[in-house]
Design an enzyme around this catalytic site. Structure first.
Site, PDB file in Angstrom:
ATOM      1  N   ASN A   1      -6.767   6.149   3.985  1.00 31.96           N
ATOM      2  CA  ASN A   1      -8.180   6.466   3.776  1.00 31.96           C
ATOM      3  C   ASN A   1      -8.514   7.936   3.962  1.00 31.96           C
ATOM      4  OD1 ASN A   1      -8.363   3.746   3.369  1.00 31.96           O
ATOM      5  ND2 ASN A   1      -9.589   3.321   5.184  1.00 31.96           N
TER       6      ASN A   1
ATOM      7  N   HIS B   1       0.820  -1.217   0.000  1.00 32.82           N
ATOM      8  CA  HIS B   1       0.000   0.000   0.000  1.00 32.82           C
ATOM      9  C   HIS B   1       0.856   1.271   0.000  1.00 32.82           C
ATOM     10  CE1 HIS B   1      -4.207   0.589  -0.145  1.00 32.82           C
ATOM     11  NE2 HIS B   1      -4.488   0.773   1.128  1.00 32.82           N
TER      12      HIS B   1
ATOM     13  N   ASN C   1      -9.578   3.447  -1.559  1.00 34.65           N
ATOM     14  CA  ASN C   1     -10.046   4.404  -0.556  1.00 34.65           C
ATOM     15  C   ASN C   1      -9.215   5.683  -0.495  1.00 34.65           C
ATOM     16  OD1 ASN C   1     -12.251   2.862   0.216  1.00 34.65           O
ATOM     17  ND2 ASN C   1     -11.075   1.733   1.734  1.00 34.65           N
TER      18      ASN C   1
ATOM     19  N   ASP D   1      -0.889   2.489  -5.340  1.00 35.47           N
ATOM     20  CA  ASP D   1      -0.932   1.069  -5.669  1.00 35.47           C
ATOM     21  C   ASP D   1      -2.259   0.719  -6.324  1.00 35.47           C
ATOM     22  OD1 ASP D   1      -2.673  -0.403  -3.159  1.00 35.47           O
ATOM     23  OD2 ASP D   1      -1.877   1.597  -2.792  1.00 35.47           O
TER      24      ASP D   1
END
Length: 188
Positions: free
Chosen positions: A66, A19, A113, A92
């Site tokens: 997020n 991530h 997100n 990513d």
């Protein structure tokens, strides 16, 4: 002025995870420009650099994935001359195999997100994206643990090459245009 924002999660716990490839690319861009994202401002680790005559903000949000849009909004609130057309977001993408690189001028969040947060805080889907393929887990239920895990040793060389390629694409886009970067770097 341009804003290059890499998406990821802050802290050593997440530094090597799938991530965080957006952070890796921003760090590589900074390194190539003789800088580092050491300035703590705008809810980010940031650097102010020049690429030719262009002022560029390199940004690694420290708000967690997020809420990445909060950091981008803080930069926008500080630099009123910025618009969504000045943004390059790097993140990513599970829709592409490990090591694939795709550039797009705009689009939806595609379930990401961090991108959803950028769209919500910038008020538009019209910003450039550099999407770095990380592959998809075999089981749909394993998505969170997958993106928050490091790449296995066998995949790391491909990712290192892709991070370098993505940094080249970002620098090329800043020196030329994002459209030309798409033509040159998509599918390579």
């Amino acid at each position: 002025m341009k804003l290059v924002v890499g998406l990821g999660n802050p802290g050593a716990k997440y530094a090597a995870t799938r991530h965080n490839v957006g952070f890796w690319v921003v760090d590589e861009v900074a390194r190539r420009l003789g800088s580092e994202c050491s300035r703590e401002k705008w809810k980010s680790h940031a650097a102010l650099v020049r690429v030719g005559a262009e002022r560029v903000i390199l940004c690694k949000p420290q708000t967690f994935m997020n809420n990445s849009g909060e950091a981008a909004r803080a930069v926008f609130d500080y630099f009123s001359e910025l618009s969504a057309d000045d943004v390059i977001a790097i993140y990513d993408d599970m829709d592409f195999p490990v090591g694939d690189l795709r550039l797009r001028e705009k689009g939806s969040a595609g379930g990401h997100n961090g991108v959803k947060s950028l769209i919500a805080h910038l008020g538009t889907e019209s910003f450039a994206r550099v999407r770095v393929g990380i592959g998809r887990p075999e089981q749909k239920s394993a998505v969170i643990s997958y993106v928050l895990s490091p790449f296995p040793a066998a995949e790391r060389p491909a990712m290192d090459e892709t991070v370098n390629h993505a940094a080249e694409a970002v620098l090329f886009a800043l020196q030329n245009s994002f459209t030309l970067a798409m033509n040159r770097f998509n599918g390579t």
